[in-house]
Every structure is written in C-alpha cells, then in structure tokens.
Write an enzyme that holds these catalytic residues in place. Sequence first.
Site, PDB file in Angstrom:
ATOM      1  N   GLU A 118      36.300   2.470   6.508  1.00 33.15           N
ATOM      2  CA  GLU A 118      36.361   3.056   7.851  1.00 33.15           C
ATOM      3  C   GLU A 118      37.214   4.308   7.706  1.00 33.15           C
ATOM      4  O   GLU A 118      38.431   4.247   7.734  1.00 33.15           O
ATOM      5  CB  GLU A 118      36.956   2.040   8.826  1.00 33.15           C
ATOM      6  CG  GLU A 118      36.531   2.261  10.247  1.00 33.15           C
ATOM      7  CD  GLU A 118      37.619   2.950  11.042  1.00 33.15           C
ATOM      8  OE1 GLU A 118      37.483   4.181  11.220  1.00 33.15           O
ATOM      9  OE2 GLU A 118      38.572   2.279  11.458  1.00 33.15           O
ATOM     10  N   LEU A 119      36.535   5.444   7.511  1.00 34.19           N
ATOM     11  CA  LEU A 119      37.238   6.674   7.123  1.00 34.19           C
ATOM     12  C   LEU A 119      37.268   7.676   8.278  1.00 34.19           C
ATOM     13  O   LEU A 119      37.209   7.290   9.431  1.00 34.19           O
ATOM     14  CB  LEU A 119      36.588   7.240   5.858  1.00 34.19           C
ATOM     15  CG  LEU A 119      36.366   6.207   4.732  1.00 34.19           C
ATOM     16  CD1 LEU A 119      35.658   6.833   3.542  1.00 34.19           C
ATOM     17  CD2 LEU A 119      37.675   5.575   4.318  1.00 34.19           C
ATOM     18  N   GLY A 135      38.280   4.482  22.299  1.00 28.72           N
ATOM     19  CA  GLY A 135      38.469   3.350  23.191  1.00 28.72           C
ATOM     20  C   GLY A 135      37.357   2.326  23.128  1.00 28.72           C
ATOM     21  O   GLY A 135      36.984   1.717  24.137  1.00 28.72           O
ATOM     22  N   GLY A 146      47.847   0.067  -3.088  1.00 30.00           N
ATOM     23  CA  GLY A 146      46.438   0.275  -2.747  1.00 30.00           C
ATOM     24  C   GLY A 146      45.585   0.353  -4.008  1.00 30.00           C
ATOM     25  O   GLY A 146      44.511  -0.242  -4.101  1.00 30.00           O
ATOM     26  N   THR A 147      46.087   1.068  -5.001  1.00 30.32           N
ATOM     27  CA  THR A 147      45.359   1.209  -6.259  1.00 30.32           C
ATOM     28  C   THR A 147      45.224  -0.140  -6.951  1.00 30.32           C
ATOM     29  O   THR A 147      44.154  -0.490  -7.470  1.00 30.32           O
ATOM     30  CB  THR A 147      46.103   2.203  -7.185  1.00 30.32           C
ATOM     31  OG1 THR A 147      46.206   3.437  -6.466  1.00 30.32           O
ATOM     32  CG2 THR A 147      45.373   2.434  -8.483  1.00 30.32           C
ATOM     33  N   THR A 188      39.136  10.097   4.508  1.00 27.67           N
ATOM     34  CA  THR A 188      37.953  10.186   3.656  1.00 27.67           C
ATOM     35  C   THR A 188      38.377  10.475   2.219  1.00 27.67           C
ATOM     36  O   THR A 188      37.837   9.912   1.268  1.00 27.67           O
ATOM     37  CB  THR A 188      37.014  11.289   4.188  1.00 27.67           C
ATOM     38  OG1 THR A 188      36.555  10.879   5.476  1.00 27.67           O
ATOM     39  CG2 THR A 188      35.817  11.508   3.277  1.00 27.67           C
ATOM     40  N   THR A 193      45.359  -1.107   5.623  1.00 24.87           N
ATOM     41  CA  THR A 193      45.268  -0.578   6.985  1.00 24.87           C
ATOM     42  C   THR A 193      45.958   0.779   7.096  1.00 24.87           C
ATOM     43  O   THR A 193      46.625   1.227   6.184  1.00 24.87           O
ATOM     44  CB  THR A 193      45.884  -1.546   8.019  1.00 24.87           C
ATOM     45  OG1 THR A 193      47.272  -1.672   7.753  1.00 24.87           O
ATOM     46  CG2 THR A 193      45.231  -2.892   7.960  1.00 24.87           C
ATOM     47  N   ALA A 194      45.799   1.386   8.262  1.00 29.80           N
ATOM     48  CA  ALA A 194      46.293   2.741   8.467  1.00 29.80           C
ATOM     49  C   ALA A 194      47.468   2.738   9.442  1.00 29.80           C
ATOM     50  O   ALA A 194      47.633   1.805  10.222  1.00 29.80           O
ATOM     51  CB  ALA A 194      45.163   3.602   9.016  1.00 29.80           C
ATOM     52  N   VAL A 214      41.220   9.676   0.559  1.00 28.76           N
ATOM     53  CA  VAL A 214      41.729   8.485  -0.141  1.00 28.76           C
ATOM     54  C   VAL A 214      40.631   7.432  -0.235  1.00 28.76           C
ATOM     55  O   VAL A 214      40.477   6.752  -1.259  1.00 28.76           O
ATOM     56  CB  VAL A 214      42.992   7.914   0.565  1.00 28.76           C
ATOM     57  CG1 VAL A 214      43.472   6.649  -0.129  1.00 28.76           C
ATOM     58  CG2 VAL A 214      44.109   8.952   0.586  1.00 28.76           C
TER      59      VAL A 214
HETATM   60  C1  UN1 Z   1      41.178   3.947  14.664  1.00 28.42           C
HETATM   61  O1  UN1 Z   1      41.573   5.003  15.154  1.00 28.42           O
HETATM   62  O2  UN1 Z   1      41.265   3.744  13.421  1.00 28.42           O
HETATM   63  O3  UN1 Z   1      37.919   2.948  19.553  1.00 28.42           O
HETATM   64  C2  UN1 Z   1      40.657   2.815  15.452  1.00 28.42           C
HETATM   65  C3  UN1 Z   1      39.139   3.151  19.515  1.00 28.42           C
HETATM   66  C4  UN1 Z   1      40.057   2.005  19.144  1.00 28.42           C
HETATM   67  C5  UN1 Z   1      40.138   1.858  17.661  1.00 28.42           C
HETATM   68  C6  UN1 Z   1      40.484   3.091  16.910  1.00 28.42           C
HETATM   69  N1  UN1 Z   1      39.555   0.800  19.740  1.00 28.42           N
HETATM   70  O4  UN1 Z   1      39.630   4.237  19.784  1.00 28.42           O
END
Ligand code: UN1
Length: 514
Positions: free
Chosen positions: A271-272, A464, A233-234, A251, A182-183, A253
Amino acid sequence: MQRVVLFSALRHSALTARVHSVRLLPSAAMSTLLINQPKYAWLKELGLSEDNNGVYNGTWGGTGEVVTSYCPANNEPIARVRQVISLVFFWFLQIPAPKRGEIVRQIGDALRRKIKVLGSLVSLEMGKIYVEGVGEVQEYVDVCDYAVGLSRMIGGPVLPSERPGHALIEQWNPVGLVGIITAFNFPVAVYGWNNAIALICGNVCLWIVAEVLEQNNLPGAICSMTCGGADIGTAIAKDERVDLVSFTGSTHVGKQVALMVQERFGRQLLELGGNNAIIVFEDADLNLVVPSALFASVGTAGQRCTTTRRLMLHESVHDEVVERLAKAYKQVRFGDPWDPSTLYGPLHTKQAVQQYLAAIEQAKQQGGTLVCGGKVMDRPGNYVEPTIFTGLAHDAPIVHTETFVPILYVIKFKTEEEAFAWNNEVKQGLSSSIFTKDMGRVFRWLGPKGSDCGIVNVNIPTSGAEIGGAFGGEKHTGGGRESGSDSWKQYMRRSTCTINYSKDLPLAQGIKFE
Ligand code: UN1
C-alpha cells in the site's frame, strides 16, 4: 513523500500504539521527557514509562538501539523505546477460525475501552488532531468487528467436476507468518486492518495485543511486535520464514521491499503512495465540493496516502471554487493537535518541513501561482501553512510528484476526456473522486475508460474510506488490498483439491491413457 519503514506497537496489556519516532536521535535527558510531566500522566495509563522495551513475543524485551520519540507539535521528547536486534517467529495454533474470531472480538473490546487515551497518544506522537487519532483507533475496532463476522464466513466453493465420482473443492489455509510494516501516518489503523484479518485467517503476526492473548492462554508470539528502523524492515523482507510482508509506506521504499520479497518468492501486500485527484464538473454541487476538498487536502496536514493533491476544476467553476476554498483555508484553526478545537496540526518531522519548502520552490519555478500559504509558521513544532497553487500544467513535474505535505495543485480543464486522462496520467493509482450530477458521467467514471485507481468516488472526498471496502490502489501504489471485501484472500493460500471417491480413474479432458 516521507514515510518510513517502522513498526508501530500496541503496548502492554490493554493495547496501544507505542509508536516511535522516525529519527534516531541520542537519548533525551530523563528530566525533560514529556512522560514525566503531570500534564502527560495519562501516558502511564497505557503502561508506558521513560524507557520502554520495543519487542514483544510473549514477554517484553529489546536489546537494540534506543530511539527517542518526539512530539511534532513542540519537538519535545516523549519517551524512549529500545529496539529489537533479532526476530523470533512462531506459528499460530490450530485454532478454528470462529475461535480466532472470538480472540479478535476481545481485542476490539480492549481497544474500545482505551480508545480515547490511545487516540491521545497517536495525536501526541504523530501530530494528527485528537478526533483523527481516535478515528484511526476506531478503524481498528471496526475492522475487528468485521473480522469476527468474517471468521464464520471464509470458505471456498465446491465446483462441479467434469469427472464422475469426483469432488472439486477450493480450500483456503493460512499463509503462515505475516510481517506487517506500518507507516507513521496511520500507526494504529493500518496495523489493525492487517492484524485483525490476518488473525482470523489463522496467521501469526509480528505485533502484540498482550492482555487478550494472555487471558486466553495463548502465546504472545502469535502477535509479536518489534519497533525498529529500516534494518528491521529489511530483515523482515529478506526472511524466508515471513510468508507475507504487508508494507505501507512510500513507493520508493515499497519497491525495495517488493524486490527483496520477490527475490525469495515471498508474498507481498503493498500500500504505497498516491497522487489523488478530485475532478469538479460544471454541474457539481459546490456546497459539497468546498468542504470535501478542504478535508481531503488539509486534513491530517496533508499526510494521508489518500490526501487530495490535485484539484481539477472545470473552467466554468474554476475561479469560484478557488476563491471559496482559499477563504475556507484561511479559517482552518491550527494549534496543539490534542486541543479539541484544532483542525490542523504539525507535520510529523522537521525533514517534512524541508520537503514542503522545497516543493513550494519547485512549484513556483514551474509556473505556479501561490493562492495562499507557502510559509513555515512562526511557532514551535513542525507547523507549515496549508497551501494552494493554481496555474501549473497538469503534467508539471511537481504536480506528478507526491510530496507528503499539505500542498494542493489546482488545474483548469475543459472536457471530461482530458480530466479523466489527467487523473490517470500519474504513476500512482490510489484514490480519485468526481463531483457531478450526470449519471452517464458517473458510470463512465466507474467503467473501463474511467478512473484507473483502486478507490473511485463520486461526490465525496478522496480520503476517509470506510473499512468495509477493500483499500489500496493500482500501478505504483502497489496493487495490494487491505481491510474489507475479499482482501482476506491475500492472507491465505488457495488449494484446488480434487478428490476421487469412485473406483474408476477417468482423466480430465476425456484423455484415454491405456
Ligand atoms: C493512509 O493514509 O495510509 O481513507 C490510510 C482514509 C483512511 C486511511 C488512510 N481511512 O483516508
């Protein structure tokens, strides 16, 4: 854009993000830790202490490097987390999907009970404002509810077979072990989207919601958790035992992760980055446009993957929108992110402040006119002024770059064709919005010649999104979809099953082989 390969953590019994700093700094002296100050005593409510083990697979441990987590609003150390040096994987049990749904329901309830204090921790550690911290825990709660319902609905079709006495069935089984990376910007929500859906699909996750699992006599290793940096992560990306790697981050990484996972024919969910645009047409309701652009560009201090980075204004409304927006920018209340009146907090790291300054310089060099902002704020913490530039070419290099900071590039356009083309000309394809009352234009926007993004909005901001829809984007955004709709399919493997219940052996396509 600076998002880092890290795991976020739900800590101790009732769950929490034991989110971690992206910086590997020497341990802070015990006496200076925020966790020891009476004002931050609530951190102990989450089971946190000065030193926390960052690994869970049934019991808490951690033998690796110690990471100190810092508060971006004042750069004070909060507490320390000891990382993992080796990973242990287990397989989920053969529990029916609705029963797994019941576990996820309990996880959602446990999150509900701690939502305020978890939101506060996100705010303290990530720097986003308190309501947004609570909001992302709410996303995890919502996706748990969603997953509970889904646990009784996942299934495949029974298809008509061309052969008599044959059944053609589509069967979905768990993919196996899911590694979730996750980020920093959505440490709880992004994990939650993956975890809740992956669990009802029957997968094992690297993470933890310990108390619920313990109460149900389930091994904690169903949801193991590791805190770590790029090395972890690796390890996940390369490990053949991890069937699906879900990665949220940059993108740059993400590409490395994707190549490592592909190399071993593993499955990936990416999800980049995004370079999201709002397009405002001449017929738009400007009373919707101004607050939408404000929220989407200034909210979370520009650190959402869905943040609006480009605002394309029809020439007839350009000057008015810029004027109204600049006025709104100046009224944004900044301060401590956990103060209820604050709308705008700090950037996550000092490094992000440097990236902000570098982008400002480049925008000026490439012909941009500074409308407001452009400076680092004179106060402790990583605060920068939210910034608007006008006058840049739609294809100026800086406009095509996702810098993960609150800088908005305003671009003037004349026709629908050029606005749609400019929306699509960037490498990323995450989120996009138009503001218009023209129904024909709305459907052209949704259609094949419209937006090429995964999220295509009308009269609302780019950020959002609700959890019920599939979340993700195309091109360099990575193509993955998380959370709602049929995203669950990515956590499962499909078998096409043909069962002959007759005494004959007719071959498909009418082939005779005798
Ligand atoms: C993100 O920034 O990785 O749509 C996710 C949105 C939030 C999720 C963002 N529900 O802005």
